[in-house]
Scaffold this active site. Structure first.
Site, short mmCIF file in Angstrom:
data_model
loop_
_atom_site.label_atom_id
_atom_site.label_comp_id
_atom_site.label_asym_id
_atom_site.label_seq_id
_atom_site.Cartn_x
_atom_site.Cartn_y
_atom_site.Cartn_z
N CYS A 217 0.88 -1.19 0.00
CA CYS A 217 0.00 0.00 0.00
C CYS A 217 0.90 1.22 0.00
O CYS A 217 1.05 1.91 1.01
CB CYS A 217 -0.92 0.00 1.22
SG CYS A 217 -1.87 -1.53 1.42
N ALA A 218 1.52 1.50 -1.13
CA ALA A 218 2.65 2.43 -1.19
C ALA A 218 2.26 3.87 -0.98
O ALA A 218 3.05 4.67 -0.48
CB ALA A 218 3.37 2.27 -2.53
N GLY A 221 4.67 6.97 -1.31
CA GLY A 221 5.97 6.32 -1.43
C GLY A 221 7.03 6.65 -0.41
O GLY A 221 8.20 6.33 -0.63
N GLY A 222 6.68 7.24 0.73
CA GLY A 222 7.70 7.55 1.73
C GLY A 222 8.46 6.32 2.19
O GLY A 222 9.70 6.31 2.23
N LYS A 223 7.73 5.25 2.51
CA LYS A 223 8.39 4.02 2.95
C LYS A 223 9.03 3.28 1.77
O LYS A 223 10.05 2.62 1.94
CB LYS A 223 7.39 3.13 3.69
CG LYS A 223 7.11 3.65 5.11
CD LYS A 223 6.00 2.92 5.79
CE LYS A 223 4.64 3.39 5.36
NZ LYS A 223 4.33 4.78 5.76
N ASP A 241 -0.42 0.39 -5.38
CA ASP A 241 -1.46 1.20 -4.77
C ASP A 241 -2.66 1.22 -5.71
O ASP A 241 -2.50 1.09 -6.94
CB ASP A 241 -1.00 2.63 -4.48
CG ASP A 241 -1.83 3.28 -3.38
OD1 ASP A 241 -1.41 3.21 -2.20
OD2 ASP A 241 -2.90 3.83 -3.68
N ASP A 288 1.48 -1.57 4.90
CA ASP A 288 1.13 -0.41 5.72
C ASP A 288 -0.33 -0.12 5.37
O ASP A 288 -0.63 0.67 4.49
CB ASP A 288 2.05 0.76 5.40
CG ASP A 288 1.77 1.96 6.29
OD1 ASP A 288 1.09 1.78 7.31
OD2 ASP A 288 2.20 3.07 5.96
N CYS A 341 -0.99 3.15 11.18
CA CYS A 341 -0.76 4.33 12.02
C CYS A 341 -2.01 4.54 12.86
O CYS A 341 -2.64 5.60 12.83
CB CYS A 341 -0.40 5.56 11.18
SG CYS A 341 -1.52 5.92 9.82
#
Length: 404
Positions: A217-218, A221-223, A241, A288, A341
């Protein structure tokens, strides 16, 4: 303010749109407006209790300025009527500690009830206080281009107060909220803005050079960028995504990063043919999952007023389906990390517990040991649970599983 409180859109988007319409505002003015708006959103329920019988966006704003941001009536005199001045004197006299707990802590009743089921009342108090404080600005150093000490030296030489984050070996925490969009280290991809808690998820996945990896679940794209850097841009990294617009935000970041092993792919759902074709072939998969986002209330305080108990229940079903689909990608000996989160058990332990009960081929791993192997010292045991009042990060949950 009234536009924001009546909007169904995320607060940061509404504020950004306001700034686009008022380009005459300087950096300091924008900072004041944004902080005041977010103060109202964080403390809306206790501020409303100060508004007596007339709760309006104007009164909420005046109460925030006077009761929380320390402005006196003389400073506000030019923008207040005589009746508002009298009301404000009453508002400042309200004893917040005498209000009902959920009101005093600025939580909706449903969320306060859920948190009290999970935590002792003292912990709920500390959690709420942590969420009602603004988040710091965390950076992640792009290890493909530079090192943390080099970046710290450069930031400090440019007059920015910067310190290493306590947990992530790539994290830097800045004092204040300096504008970075035109800063050279940002423009050349040496740094990215990323909460320290989010960074730790990449170290839990622990991807290696030459492996096949997926960020299921990009989003923007931070991770993904962190995983690619940890792989030293070698191997193959899929960024999946369902939203093309989110993946579009990844493209300029990817161009700055210097990575060449990232393959963004839009999928129709977790059952997309692109997923089925990769079944059993990947070394590591990060999920995520889409979640309530309630762990990010320091940054997105409007979420506690927009989410509901029903929306959390709907998300749990979606998270269960996504985790099951992502697990099919993992080959024997491979690793699966499920993260949110959120701090709600319905989105975390309940989802992982149900998955493990139905998938005996996966075993539970200890997050603390995996991080310890990378010289990251954090007392978390089997599952990673981060919170603002204990760790100075957003609230994250992560479970690590490996396929036998």
């Amino acid at each position: 303010m009234s536009d924001l409180l009546g909007s169904g859109f995320p607060a940061d988007l509404v504020v950004a749109n306001y700034f686009r319409q008022h380009r005459e505002l300087g950096h300091a003015d924008r900072g004041f407006v944004a902080e005041t708006v977010f103060t109202v959103l964080r403390r809306k329920r206790s501020l409303a209790a100060r508004c007596a019988e007339e709760v309006s966006s104007r009164r909420l704003l005046l109460a925030a300025l006077a009761c929380l941001q320390g402005m006196n009536r003389r400073q506000l005199a030019e923008v207040m009527t005589e009746s508002e001045s009298k009301w404000l004197a009453h508002a400042k006299g309200v004893k917040v500690n005498d209000l009902p707990a959920a009101v005093r802590l600025d939580l909706p009743d449903w969320l306060y009830a859920l948190l009290n089921e999970q935590y002792a009342s003292e912990e709920v108090e500390r959690l709420a206080a942590g969420f009602n404080r603004p988040a710091p600005l965390d950076l992640r150093v792009n290890s493909l281009k530079t090192g943390r000490q080099e970046v710290l030296t450069r930031l400090r030489s440019d007059g920015l107060a910067a310190e290493p984050c306590p947990y992530s070996p790539l994290g830097i925490r800045l004092a204040g909220k300096p504008a970075l969009s035109k800063y050279p280290l940002f423009l050349d991809g040496s740094i990215e803005v990323q909460d320290e808690g989010s960074q730790l998820l990449g170290f839990l996945l622990q991807p290696r050079r030459g492996e096949m990896v997926a960020d299921f679940c990009a989003g923007a794209g931070g991770k993904t960028l962190l995983l690619g850097a940890l792989m030293r841009s070698q191997g193959r990294l899929y960024a999946f995504d369902v939203a093309e617009r989110r993946l579009a935000k990844l493209k300029p970041r990817l161009a700055r990063s210097g990575l060449s092993n990232v393959h963004p792919l839009r999928i129709d759902s977790e059952r997309d043919i692109k997923i089925r074709r990769l079944a059993g072939k990947l070394d590591r998969v990060l999920v995520d999952a889409p979640c309530s986002g309630l762990g990010t209330l320091r940054r997105n305080p409007d979420l506690k007023w927009r989410q509901t108990a029903a929306s959390v229940a709907d998300l749990s079903a979606k998270q269960t389906a996504i985790l099951a689909a992502a697990a099919t990608l993992v080959k024997p000996g491979g690793r699966l990390v499920y993260a949110t989160c959120s701090l709600l058990e319905a989105e975390n332990e309940a989802v992982v517990g149900a998955f493990l009960a139905q998938h005996s081929e996966f075993v539970d791993c200890r997050a603390q040991e995996i991080l310890g192997q990378q010289e990251i010292t954090i007392d978390c045991g089997k599952r990673l649970r981060l919170s603002p009042h204990r760790h100075g990060t957003d609230a994250f949950y992560a479970a690590v599983m490996e396929r036998k």
